[in-house]
Design a protein around this motif. Structure first.
Motif, short mmCIF file in Angstrom:
data_model
loop_
_atom_site.label_atom_id
_atom_site.label_comp_id
_atom_site.label_asym_id
_atom_site.label_seq_id
_atom_site.Cartn_x
_atom_site.Cartn_y
_atom_site.Cartn_z
N ALA A 1 1.04 -1.35 -0.29
CA ALA A 1 0.25 0.15 0.07
C ALA A 1 0.93 1.23 -0.18
O ALA A 1 2.22 1.46 0.61
CB ALA A 1 -1.09 0.08 1.26
N SER A 2 0.91 2.45 -0.43
CA SER A 2 1.18 3.78 -0.63
C SER A 2 0.77 3.98 1.00
O SER A 2 -0.49 3.49 1.13
CB SER A 2 0.76 4.94 -1.81
OG SER A 2 -0.61 4.87 -2.21
N PRO A 3 1.33 4.67 1.11
CA PRO A 3 0.99 5.20 2.95
C PRO A 3 -0.34 6.56 2.60
O PRO A 3 -1.26 6.04 3.82
CB PRO A 3 2.22 6.86 3.13
CG PRO A 3 3.47 6.24 2.30
CD PRO A 3 2.95 5.63 1.23
N ASP A 4 -0.49 6.98 1.60
CA ASP A 4 -2.04 7.51 1.24
C ASP A 4 -2.73 6.61 1.92
O ASP A 4 -4.54 7.12 1.84
CB ASP A 4 -2.06 8.68 0.98
CG ASP A 4 -2.09 7.77 -0.95
OD1 ASP A 4 -1.10 7.43 -1.21
OD2 ASP A 4 -2.93 8.14 -1.46
N MET A 5 -3.40 5.37 1.80
CA MET A 5 -4.13 4.11 1.16
C MET A 5 -4.37 4.04 2.96
O MET A 5 -4.92 2.93 2.66
CB MET A 5 -3.83 3.40 0.17
CG MET A 5 -3.91 4.09 -1.19
SD MET A 5 -5.32 4.43 -1.67
CE MET A 5 -6.60 3.77 -1.24
N MET A 6 -3.60 3.95 3.81
CA MET A 6 -3.78 2.83 5.52
C MET A 6 -4.92 3.76 5.44
O MET A 6 -5.24 2.50 6.46
CB MET A 6 -2.44 3.61 6.14
CG MET A 6 -1.08 2.96 5.27
SD MET A 6 -1.54 1.37 4.72
CE MET A 6 -2.05 0.39 6.00
N GLY A 7 -5.16 4.10 5.36
CA GLY A 7 -6.98 4.75 6.01
C GLY A 7 -7.65 3.27 5.52
O GLY A 7 -8.46 3.31 6.31
N VAL A 8 -7.49 2.75 4.03
CA VAL A 8 -8.83 2.14 3.46
C VAL A 8 -8.29 0.58 4.21
O VAL A 8 -9.03 0.15 4.12
CB VAL A 8 -8.61 2.15 1.83
CG1 VAL A 8 -9.55 2.06 1.57
CG2 VAL A 8 -9.25 3.85 1.47
N VAL A 9 -7.24 0.62 4.01
CA VAL A 9 -6.19 -0.19 4.65
C VAL A 9 -6.15 -0.72 6.14
O VAL A 9 -6.74 -1.92 6.59
CB VAL A 9 -4.76 -0.76 3.96
CG1 VAL A 9 -3.97 -1.64 4.59
CG2 VAL A 9 -4.84 -0.60 2.29
N GLY A 10 -6.18 0.11 6.67
CA GLY A 10 -6.77 0.15 8.10
C GLY A 10 -8.35 -0.92 8.04
O GLY A 10 -8.53 -1.93 9.26
N ARG A 11 -9.08 -0.63 7.26
CA ARG A 11 -10.66 -1.51 7.63
C ARG A 11 -10.30 -2.96 7.20
O ARG A 11 -11.38 -3.94 8.01
CB ARG A 11 -11.37 -0.76 6.98
CG ARG A 11 -11.89 0.45 7.32
CD ARG A 11 -12.92 1.74 6.21
NE ARG A 11 -12.67 2.12 5.43
CZ ARG A 11 -13.36 2.75 4.48
NH1 ARG A 11 -14.59 2.51 4.40
NH2 ARG A 11 -12.46 3.30 3.53
N LEU A 12 -8.84 -3.23 7.11
CA LEU A 12 -9.02 -4.82 6.74
C LEU A 12 -7.77 -5.64 8.19
O LEU A 12 -8.06 -6.59 7.71
CB LEU A 12 -8.60 -4.67 5.48
CG LEU A 12 -9.70 -4.89 3.58
CD1 LEU A 12 -8.42 -4.56 2.92
CD2 LEU A 12 -10.20 -5.74 3.68
N GLY A 13 -7.70 -4.45 9.05
CA GLY A 13 -6.93 -5.11 9.63
C GLY A 13 -7.19 -6.31 10.51
O GLY A 13 -6.40 -7.13 10.80
N LYS A 14 -9.07 -6.71 10.10
CA LYS A 14 -9.45 -7.22 10.98
C LYS A 14 -9.38 -9.30 9.67
O LYS A 14 -9.66 -11.12 10.10
CB LYS A 14 -10.81 -8.25 11.66
CG LYS A 14 -10.47 -7.58 12.79
CD LYS A 14 -12.07 -7.24 13.73
CE LYS A 14 -12.42 -6.87 15.04
NZ LYS A 14 -13.25 -6.45 15.37
N VAL A 15 -9.04 -8.87 8.43
CA VAL A 15 -8.91 -9.40 7.36
C VAL A 15 -7.42 -10.17 7.14
O VAL A 15 -7.50 -11.44 6.83
CB VAL A 15 -9.77 -9.05 5.95
CG1 VAL A 15 -9.81 -10.27 4.80
CG2 VAL A 15 -11.69 -9.07 5.98
N LEU A 16 -6.70 -8.81 6.73
CA LEU A 16 -5.33 -9.30 6.34
C LEU A 16 -4.42 -9.86 7.78
O LEU A 16 -3.37 -10.80 7.28
CB LEU A 16 -4.90 -8.39 5.79
CG LEU A 16 -5.57 -7.76 4.50
CD1 LEU A 16 -5.05 -6.54 3.71
CD2 LEU A 16 -5.47 -8.74 3.18
N GLY A 17 -4.71 -9.53 8.96
CA GLY A 17 -4.23 -9.72 9.75
C GLY A 17 -4.07 -11.19 10.43
O GLY A 17 -2.21 -11.56 9.89
N PRO A 18 -4.52 -12.40 10.75
CA PRO A 18 -4.34 -13.40 10.19
C PRO A 18 -4.01 -14.39 9.39
O PRO A 18 -3.28 -15.25 9.30
CB PRO A 18 -5.55 -14.58 11.03
CG PRO A 18 -7.02 -12.59 10.92
CD PRO A 18 -5.63 -11.46 10.22
#
Length: 230
Positions: free
Chosen positions: A114-131
């Motif tokens: 991810a580019s840094p400006d996209m982390m607001g969007v990517v942050g919503r995927l923590g429970k999906v991508l994290g595991p």
């Protein structure tokens, strides 16, 4: 009792306590090879307890001979950065649309960048991508303004290593069809990177055991003299 196959008999005859050089281990794995191109894997038992933050071992390393595996990369980016990611060979590039696809179960990727400006969007995927260990992380170079280089690195043989809860790191380092010198170069790159990543909280002996195996082959203990800094 079922009879052992010839391959199982050969494996059973191996000395489980023998310490192999990398050359000897590769020769033995080739003697036990299956009918397909197996992945060669390294397991490193480390003297850490990853439940403690100051004993976590994690990082990225570029394997000089590549992995022999096609890596699928998804990139969160917009505008010029998205174009750069596509030109670099990303398999999927998007923003909110990509987030929704991942929320709906489309997670068939080996690396998410991810580019840094996209982390607001990517942050919503923590429970999906994290595991799945796919969450972009600036410390690993997967949150970066240079998304094109990150894609090229991923496609070119860069792998992530991360210690598991039992203090073990597992990583593929190529295919059994690779030349010995190519596998050995990858072995050295990985083990050197892990040794350099020794955390501040690690006390006593850091690398306790190293093993080489293949997808269907036996696990062979490698002489720690083959691992720098062990």
């Amino acid at each position: 009792m079922a009879q052992l196959t010839k391959k199982q008999k050969k494996t059973a005859e191996l000395d489980s306590e023998k310490l192999y050089s990398v050359d000897e281990a590769l020769a033995t794995l080739r003697e036990h090879k299956a009918g397909f191109d197996e992945t060669v894997e390294v397991a490193m038992n480390l003297g850490v307890d990853p439940r403690h933050a100051d004993q976590m071992v994690r990082g990225m390393v570029s394997l000089p001979s590549g992995t022999g595996k096609e890596i699928k990369v998804a990139v969160f980016a917009r505008g010029d950065k998205a174009d750069e990611a596509r030109e670099a060979g990303a398999d999927k590039v998007g923003a909110e649309d990509l987030m929704e696809e991942m929320q709906n179960g489309d997670l068939d990727y080996d690396r998410v960048i991810a580019s840094p400006d996209m982390m607001g969007v990517v942050g919503r995927l923590g429970k999906v991508l994290g595991p799945k260990g796919l969450m972009p992380n600036p410390k690993l170079g997967t949150v970066t303004p240079n998304v094109a280089q990150a894609v090229k690195d991923a496609k070119g043989g860069q792998v992530e290593f991360r210690v598991e809860k039992m203090g073990i790191i597992h990583s593929g380092i190529g295919k059994l069809s690779f030349a010995d010198e190519d596998i050995k170069a990858n072995f050295k790159a990985l083990t050197d990177a892990v040794v350099k990543a020794k955390p501040s909280g690690a006390k006593g002996k850091f690398v306790k055991k190293v093993s080489l195996t293949s997808t269907m082959g036996p696990g062979l203990k490698v002489d720690l003299a083959e691992v720098e800094g062990a």
